[in-house]
Motif scaffolding. Structure first.
Motif, PDB file in Angstrom:
ATOM      1  N   VAL A 175     -56.901   4.845  -7.553  1.00  0.00           N
ATOM      2  CA  VAL A 175     -55.969   5.058  -6.449  1.00  0.00           C
ATOM      3  C   VAL A 175     -56.661   5.841  -5.332  1.00  0.00           C
ATOM      4  O   VAL A 175     -56.534   5.501  -4.154  1.00  0.00           O
ATOM      5  N   MET A 176     -57.412   6.865  -5.700  1.00  0.00           N
ATOM      6  CA  MET A 176     -58.127   7.655  -4.692  1.00  0.00           C
ATOM      7  C   MET A 176     -59.143   6.804  -3.935  1.00  0.00           C
ATOM      8  O   MET A 176     -59.239   6.871  -2.710  1.00  0.00           O
ATOM      9  N   ALA A 177     -59.904   5.993  -4.658  1.00  0.00           N
ATOM     10  CA  ALA A 177     -60.907   5.134  -4.022  1.00  0.00           C
ATOM     11  C   ALA A 177     -60.245   4.103  -3.100  1.00  0.00           C
ATOM     12  O   ALA A 177     -60.707   3.871  -1.983  1.00  0.00           O
ATOM     13  N   ALA A 178     -59.157   3.505  -3.566  1.00  0.00           N
ATOM     14  CA  ALA A 178     -58.452   2.515  -2.752  1.00  0.00           C
ATOM     15  C   ALA A 178     -57.852   3.158  -1.503  1.00  0.00           C
ATOM     16  O   ALA A 178     -57.893   2.580  -0.411  1.00  0.00           O
ATOM     17  N   ALA A 179     -57.320   4.366  -1.633  1.00  0.00           N
ATOM     18  CA  ALA A 179     -56.739   5.073  -0.485  1.00  0.00           C
ATOM     19  C   ALA A 179     -57.817   5.399   0.544  1.00  0.00           C
ATOM     20  O   ALA A 179     -57.592   5.262   1.752  1.00  0.00           O
ATOM     21  N   GLU A 180     -58.991   5.820   0.093  1.00  0.00           N
ATOM     22  CA  GLU A 180     -60.097   6.097   1.021  1.00  0.00           C
ATOM     23  C   GLU A 180     -60.514   4.831   1.762  1.00  0.00           C
ATOM     24  O   GLU A 180     -60.790   4.861   2.964  1.00  0.00           O
ATOM     25  N   GLU A 181     -60.567   3.708   1.049  1.00  0.00           N
ATOM     26  CA  GLU A 181     -60.938   2.433   1.676  1.00  0.00           C
ATOM     27  C   GLU A 181     -59.901   2.023   2.723  1.00  0.00           C
ATOM     28  O   GLU A 181     -60.245   1.598   3.824  1.00  0.00           O
ATOM     29  N   ILE A 182     -58.639   2.177   2.400  1.00  0.00           N
ATOM     30  CA  ILE A 182     -57.570   1.835   3.348  1.00  0.00           C
ATOM     31  C   ILE A 182     -57.631   2.734   4.567  1.00  0.00           C
ATOM     32  O   ILE A 182     -57.497   2.275   5.702  1.00  0.00           O
ATOM     33  N   GLU A 183     -57.846   4.027   4.347  1.00  0.00           N
ATOM     34  CA  GLU A 183     -57.940   4.957   5.475  1.00  0.00           C
ATOM     35  C   GLU A 183     -59.086   4.560   6.414  1.00  0.00           C
ATOM     36  O   GLU A 183     -58.920   4.553   7.632  1.00  0.00           O
ATOM     37  N   SER A 184     -60.229   4.186   5.860  1.00  0.00           N
ATOM     38  CA  SER A 184     -61.362   3.804   6.717  1.00  0.00           C
ATOM     39  C   SER A 184     -61.056   2.513   7.477  1.00  0.00           C
ATOM     40  O   SER A 184     -61.413   2.381   8.649  1.00  0.00           O
ATOM     41  N   LYS A 185     -60.363   1.574   6.842  1.00  0.00           N
ATOM     42  CA  LYS A 185     -59.988   0.336   7.533  1.00  0.00           C
ATOM     43  C   LYS A 185     -58.973   0.605   8.644  1.00  0.00           C
ATOM     44  O   LYS A 185     -59.071   0.033   9.726  1.00  0.00           O
ATOM     45  N   LEU A 186     -58.010   1.479   8.373  1.00  0.00           N
ATOM     46  CA  LEU A 186     -57.023   1.808   9.396  1.00  0.00           C
ATOM     47  C   LEU A 186     -57.677   2.540  10.570  1.00  0.00           C
ATOM     48  O   LEU A 186     -57.344   2.281  11.725  1.00  0.00           O
ATOM     49  N   ASP A 187     -58.595   3.442  10.283  1.00  0.00           N
ATOM     50  CA  ASP A 187     -59.304   4.150  11.350  1.00  0.00           C
ATOM     51  C   ASP A 187     -60.114   3.173  12.201  1.00  0.00           C
ATOM     52  O   ASP A 187     -60.141   3.275  13.429  1.00  0.00           O
ATOM     53  N   LEU A 188     -60.767   2.221  11.547  1.00  0.00           N
ATOM     54  CA  LEU A 188     -61.533   1.209  12.274  1.00  0.00           C
ATOM     55  C   LEU A 188     -60.614   0.354  13.134  1.00  0.00           C
ATOM     56  O   LEU A 188     -60.918   0.062  14.295  1.00  0.00           O
TER      57      LEU A 188
END
Length: 158
Positions: A98-111
């Motif tokens: 969950v932590m890894a997936a949340a970090e990936e989503i955050e980076s995609k949203l920031d991009l």
């Protein structure tokens, strides 16, 4: 201790060496489900979450599925919503996933946010990057009402 300390400060300072580790564990166990991301990065929120969880594991550990649920509930709404809609149930039951997936989503949203802020120069002025959305209004161009900013959409491919 300052000379003008009141009784509460005195008693807290006096009792601190005698505090039981169980008090810290109890406090962490009570506060963990209430921990929220609140404007922090996922990395910072995850570090605080893990730190608090490490205090709990001195006593009886909380199972991974419950920890994953607590972590997800504390996420910012935009990340939590994307996480729930893009991950499998198996992923949502393991805290590390969950932590890894949340970090990936955050980076995609920031991009996505960075890309959405990029503007295309108005026709006839290739060097200007400071044109407003409706800078071509009244130019006689039938498409000028749509402005010149780039519109993008997010495609979650995980």
């Amino acid at each position: 201790m300052p000379p003008d300390a009141d009784f509460e400060q005195f008693s807290a300072a006096f009792l601190k060496p005698f505090a039981k580790p169980a008090d810290s564990v109890y406090k962490a166990r009570r506060e963990l489900p209430l921990l929220r991301q609140e404007g922090q990065s996922i990395e910072t929120y995850a570090a605080k979450f893990n730190n608090m969880n490490n205090r709990i594991t001195e006593g009886t550990a909380i199972d991974s599925t419950t920890l994953a649920l607590y972590f997800q509930q504390g996420l910012a709404r935009r990340i939590s919503s994307a996480l729930v809609s893009s991950q499998t149930i198996a992923t949502m039951q393991k805290l590390a996933l969950v932590m890894a997936a949340a970090e990936e989503i955050e980076s995609k949203l920031d991009l996505f946010v960075k890309q959405a802020q990029v503007e295309v120069p108005a026709p006839g002025n290739p060097h200007s990057n400071k044109q407003g959305r409706f800078s071509n209004r009244g130019s006689g161009n039938a498409n000028s009402q749509f402005g010149t900013s780039i519109r993008t959409s997010v495609c979650w491919q995980m």
